[in-house]
Write an enzyme that holds these catalytic residues in place. Structure first.
Site, PDB file in Angstrom:
ATOM      1  CD  GLU A 289      22.127  38.561  49.285  1.00  0.00           C
ATOM      2  OE1 GLU A 289      20.965  38.165  49.059  1.00  0.00           O
ATOM      3  OE2 GLU A 289      23.120  38.072  48.759  1.00  0.00           O
ATOM      4  CG  ASP A 293      17.759  38.403  49.886  1.00  0.00           C
ATOM      5  OD1 ASP A 293      18.001  37.623  48.948  1.00  0.00           O
ATOM      6  OD2 ASP A 293      18.496  38.524  50.879  1.00  0.00           O
ATOM      7  CB  SER A 564      21.988  36.001  46.539  1.00  0.00           C
ATOM      8  OG  SER A 564      23.208  35.799  47.180  1.00  0.00           O
TER       9      SER A 564
END
Length: 642
Positions: A289, A293, A564
């Site tokens: 994750e 990002d 995400s």
């Protein structure tokens, strides 16, 4: 026990003459018996308690009016954002409320010298014996024991207040609320991870294989993102939220080396570590994750800075300690008043749901809870969340109010819409993550809050180029996917349709009516076989690519998917727009939705695809609403008045 100040115990006879019971009405009453907390013996009247009275906040009913005044492009006050001081003062309890509650307490026998009011004015606090508190509140206190942990607390089944005081009190501690321990928190929005069939990285400048692997070049081509200026504002760092997932510098450097050689090795986010959080971690511990990002955001915003809001010490972030609340410690760190702010029956962080600092568990953060430690960035990207049904409604509403307050101050909050279509994660209450008997759609939290911008996911289907257009992201189970993935979206069971999207939702229902029975209002969930709330706030609001994302994690080249991915892309573009506004002598854009919905022609409609779940095809994309994505950054810049 420590006390805030010394006091003199008053006789019950003195207190009993304050106001007759006939002047009192039930203010709070517990509904139903707790299966976790067992009522034990009455509390001894001489036991000491700290009574906390949460005061009714002022002007909360006008919050939407205030936010639209600074967020809607047709308003004369568009972009004239408030200071934190103005926000705090506007929503603080009125002088009338403070006076009414103090007078009631003094008339009830509590000496004025014993009363103190918290700095943000939200609470009146005093020490008392339980006998005093019982007489004031016309109630009886009992000890309660947790059947699982053995811990104890004091609570009452109901309490009463004078009729003239009820409008000024939100709720009282100790009162009817028992510490909550709901299900274990689901992990944050995690992208789907799978190894690419081709182990070698794609050509970083080629657009020929964007249907197989989305690179920074593909993103730039899809949305016509120009090269960033070398001259950037020091006050426009992009904020990214992380919890329980940590980036690796080695992964970032591998990504820069293979895809963005103009970004120097060693480039990393500015730390804004909250309540003992730490980062980065060794490459073999890196989270997909966090890596995702930053590897999506940096190619768009660099040389702008990125601020990492890493949250909570390892105990809480990794759920070594049982908590199920989410985002409150993050919001505490951005707004000191939120630490004790009262709204919708909750004052401060929720007992039994949120982390408690200092953390006395082994290796825990031993400092005090951070309150107002960091200034919010102009844009904050959040790729984590839960479902509405995971947490109490009051918890969500209080938090939603805080997102409104951040919007008033000029902060744009963008949140991933989820990866399970109209459902929640599999196993969330039911095997398929749906409500009721496993057929009712499950809205996401905090996505359904009207004051945030939800970002759904799109993809390039096989054989499509960047010029052919995108579809709603959906990948059924099968190689290379171990679980199904569909861009999240639906309609809230808590919040009604906000005015800024009313026309778009009405048009969607009128021209593209979903083929499912529905119910009207949260009180009617599942009525007549309904699968979704026809009167609820709809989401997502926008979308961007969120599938087949090329990246590095744990030292390996992989592909990722999920909202995400789409959220940091859209957030980064908004950050770039703000950079242009700052250069033009303007500023941030705050809450985005009123402008986005008013200027839908500046966005490219996604008209192909659905978001399946709960045994259905979910909602279909359609012109004008559901899964819209920006076509050109220049058009969006004009829309936001650069």
């Amino acid at each position: 026990m420590k006390f805030l100040s010394p006091f003199v115990v008053l006789s019950l006879a003195t207190l009993s003459g304050a106001l007759p019971a006939s002047d009192h009405v039930v203010h709070e009453k517990r509904s139903g018996a707790s299966t976790l907390w067992q009522k034990a013996a009455r509390v001894n009247g001489t036991e000491n308690v700290i009574v906390r009275i949460g005061l009714t906040q002022n002007n909360l009913d006008r919050g939407y009016e205030y936010l639209m005044d600074v967020s809607d492009s047709v308003s004369p006050n568009y972009g004239k954002f408030w200071t934190p001081e103005k926000v705090a003062e506007t929503f603080a309890p009125s002088n009338e409320t403070v006076t009414a509650v103090k007078q009631w307490l003094i008339q009830g026998g509590v000496d004025a010298n014993r009363l103190s009011q918290t700095k943000n004015k939200a609470w009146i606090v005093f020490n008392a014996t339980t006998a005093e508190a019982e007489t004031l509140l016309h109630t009886q206190y009992y000890h309660y024991k947790n059947a699982v942990t053995g811990s104890t607390t004091i609570a009452t089944d109901q309490y009463r207040l004078p009729q003239s005081v009820t409008q000024h009190v939100d709720y009282i501690k100790p009162g009817v609320v028992l510490p909550l321990t709901s299900r274990k928190r689901q992990a944050g929005r995690k992208p789907l991870r799978y190894q690419p069939s081709k182990k070698t990285t794609p050509n970083p400048s080629s657009l020929a294989t964007c249907d197989e692997a989305i690179t920074p070049a593909c993103v730039a081509a899809l949305y016509k993102i120009p090269v960033a200026s070398k001259d950037v504002s020091p006050n426009n760092s992009l904020g990214i939220f992380e919890e329980g997932d940590y980036y690796s510098q080695e992964d970032l450097d591998l990504f820069f080396k293979n895809f963005t050689r103009w970004i120097p090795s060693g480039t990393h986010p500015k730390p804004a570590f909250i309540d003992g959080a730490e980062a980065p971690v060794p490459v073999d511990e890196a989270g997909a994750e966090s890596d995702l990002d930053f590897q999506l955001a940096y190619p768009i915003v660099y040389p702008q800075a990125i601020t990492l809001f890493q949250n909570d010490d390892y105990n809480y972030a990794s759920e070594e300690i049982y908590t199920s609340g989410f985002f409150n410690t993050f919001l505490d760190a951005l707004d000191g008043s939120y630490c004790t702010y009262c709204a919708d029956g909750e004052c401060g962080d929720a007992s039994g749901l949120d982390p408690v600092y200092p953390d006395t568990n082994q290796g825990g953060y031993t400092g005090q809870l951070m309150c107002g430690t960091y200034k919010p960035t102009n844009v904050i990207s959040i790729s984590y969340g839960l479902q509405e049904d995971d947490l109490p409604e009051y918890y969500q509403k209080r938090q939603c109010n805080e997102f409104l307050k951040l919007g008033l101050q000029g902060t744009s909050i963008l949140i991933a819409s989820g990866d399970d279509g109209v459902a929640g994660p599999p196993g969330d209450y039911t095997d398929d993550g749906c409500l009721g008997n496993g057929t009712i759609f499950s809205p996401a939290f905090p996505n359904s809050c009207p004051w945030v911008t939800n970002v759904g996911a799109t993809k390039l289907y096989p054989g499509y180029t960047v010029a052919d257009g995108e579809s709603a992201a959906y990948d059924p189970i099968g190689d290379p996917y171990s679980i199904a993935y569909a861009s999240g979206g639906g309609f809230s069971n808590i919040y009604p349709i906000p005015s800024y999207q009313a026309a778009a939702v009405a048009e969607y229902f009128n021209k593209h009516n979903p083929p499912y029975p529905y119910y009207k209002g949260a009180a009617n969930i599942g009525k007549n076989g309904g699968l979704y709330n026809r009167l609820g706030r709809g989401y997502p609001d926008v979308a961007a690519n969120g599938d087949n994302i090329a990246m590095f994690n744990a030292g390996e080249y992989i592909l990722e998917g999920g909202t995400s991915a789409s959220t940091p892309i859209f957030s980064s573009v908004i950050n770039r727009i703000i950079e242009k506004r700052i250069a033009a002598g303007k500023g941030p854009v705050g809450f985005l939705n009123p402008v986005l919905y008013r200027n839908a022609d500046a966005l490219n409609d996604i008209t192909n695809g659905t978001n399946p779940g709960c045994g259905t095809d979910g909602f279909s994309t359609a012109p004008g609403y559901v899964s819209i994505v920006f076509r050109s950054i220049s058009k969006v810049m004009l829309m936001l008045d650069v």
